[in-house]
Design a protein around this motif. Sequence first.
Motif, PDB file in Angstrom:
ATOM      1  N   LEU A 269       0.883  -1.543   0.190  1.00 36.16           N
ATOM      2  CA  LEU A 269       0.261  -0.256  -0.449  1.00 36.16           C
ATOM      3  C   LEU A 269       0.758   1.218  -0.171  1.00 36.16           C
ATOM      4  O   LEU A 269       1.773   1.289   0.881  1.00 36.16           O
ATOM      5  CB  LEU A 269      -0.890  -0.100   0.966  1.00 36.16           C
ATOM      6  CG  LEU A 269      -2.324  -0.821   0.679  1.00 36.16           C
ATOM      7  CD1 LEU A 269      -1.643  -2.049   1.843  1.00 36.16           C
ATOM      8  CD2 LEU A 269      -2.723  -0.425   2.926  1.00 36.16           C
ATOM      9  N   GLU A 270       0.253   2.297  -1.075  1.00 39.25           N
ATOM     10  CA  GLU A 270       1.303   3.336  -0.940  1.00 39.25           C
ATOM     11  C   GLU A 270       0.376   4.124  -0.351  1.00 39.25           C
ATOM     12  O   GLU A 270      -0.738   4.934  -1.609  1.00 39.25           O
ATOM     13  CB  GLU A 270       1.501   4.054  -2.699  1.00 39.25           C
ATOM     14  CG  GLU A 270       2.752   2.516  -2.869  1.00 39.25           C
ATOM     15  CD  GLU A 270       4.161   2.573  -2.605  1.00 39.25           C
ATOM     16  OE1 GLU A 270       4.365   4.417  -2.004  1.00 39.25           O
ATOM     17  OE2 GLU A 270       5.890   2.955  -2.657  1.00 39.25           O
ATOM     18  N   VAL A 271       0.561   4.838   0.322  1.00 44.74           N
ATOM     19  CA  VAL A 271      -0.470   5.554   1.096  1.00 44.74           C
ATOM     20  C   VAL A 271      -0.303   7.841   1.081  1.00 44.74           C
ATOM     21  O   VAL A 271       1.514   7.536   1.096  1.00 44.74           O
ATOM     22  CB  VAL A 271      -0.628   6.179   2.418  1.00 44.74           C
ATOM     23  CG1 VAL A 271      -1.531   6.519   3.089  1.00 44.74           C
ATOM     24  CG2 VAL A 271      -1.553   4.009   3.137  1.00 44.74           C
ATOM     25  N   PRO A 272      -0.034   8.518   0.719  1.00 39.80           N
ATOM     26  CA  PRO A 272       0.022   9.884  -0.122  1.00 39.80           C
ATOM     27  C   PRO A 272      -0.015  10.576   1.548  1.00 39.80           C
ATOM     28  O   PRO A 272      -0.116  10.017   1.998  1.00 39.80           O
ATOM     29  CB  PRO A 272      -1.427  10.208  -0.432  1.00 39.80           C
ATOM     30  CG  PRO A 272      -2.317   9.497   0.088  1.00 39.80           C
ATOM     31  CD  PRO A 272      -1.623   8.370  -0.126  1.00 39.80           C
ATOM     32  N   PHE A 273       0.967  11.111   1.005  1.00 42.40           N
ATOM     33  CA  PHE A 273       1.500  12.493   2.410  1.00 42.40           C
ATOM     34  C   PHE A 273       0.345  13.143   3.366  1.00 42.40           C
ATOM     35  O   PHE A 273      -0.280  12.783   4.791  1.00 42.40           O
ATOM     36  CB  PHE A 273       2.140  13.210   2.478  1.00 42.40           C
ATOM     37  CG  PHE A 273       2.848  13.582   3.015  1.00 42.40           C
ATOM     38  CD1 PHE A 273       3.663  13.714   3.812  1.00 42.40           C
ATOM     39  CD2 PHE A 273       2.581  15.509   3.783  1.00 42.40           C
ATOM     40  CE1 PHE A 273       4.138  14.382   5.226  1.00 42.40           C
ATOM     41  CE2 PHE A 273       2.498  16.364   4.713  1.00 42.40           C
ATOM     42  CZ  PHE A 273       3.378  15.426   5.766  1.00 42.40           C
ATOM     43  N   SER A 274      -0.657  13.107   2.554  1.00 39.97           N
ATOM     44  CA  SER A 274      -1.988  13.649   3.155  1.00 39.97           C
ATOM     45  C   SER A 274      -2.491  13.110   4.399  1.00 39.97           C
ATOM     46  O   SER A 274      -3.425  13.563   5.207  1.00 39.97           O
ATOM     47  CB  SER A 274      -2.518  14.878   2.274  1.00 39.97           C
ATOM     48  OG  SER A 274      -2.064  15.849   1.642  1.00 39.97           O
TER      49      SER A 274
END
Length: 207
Positions: free
Chosen positions: A164-169
């Motif tokens: 899972l690549e979770v965005p910074f925001s």
Amino acid sequence: MDNEFPNFAALRAAKIENVDYRIVVRRGARTGSAIVMAPHGGKIEPRTSLITETIAGADLDMYCFEGLMPESNRELHITSRNFDEATALELLRTKSTVVAIHGRQDRDDFSTVYLGGKDAALVSEIAGRLQEAGFQTKRDNHPFPGIQDSNIVNRGLTGKGAQLEVPFSLRHRLGNEPELLEKFCGAVRNAIETFDAMNGARSPIMF
């Protein structure tokens, strides 16, 4: 991204364990087939350790490689296809359900979780659960397919896993909103539970 260290041996030769970085392993109460990992935890990809720990809870095995330096922790980023830290590889030898948590830059998408890894069934289960919980996911046409055999997420018993690549925001929100964190991590945890049950795991995970 250019990485300073091509593998863990190079990093270990230049950095000091428990000063610049640390390896965190927590064995779950349930001796099952699942592990949750953050290979770029701590200050490398902030809040990926928190997400990993929350998904794992008290039951699942957990592994985090964490940056501890006051600044420039991106130096400790070993790309997933080269990540070969021995403790991680040893843990993976007994695991058939592998989930890796990563952090990505927002760019122009502040909320979508990019899903990758070679285990299409596990990826599909996670995508479905996250969408049911109100989170946006994307499986194709993004820069993080995670399908290399050498990717740490694909080095378990079955040779495939889900990342899972979770965005910074979104990571920032998860770190500041406990209810949202619980909803997100509960969705992933439930996906692991369902996947394990379908694949004959010995006991269910309770969340």
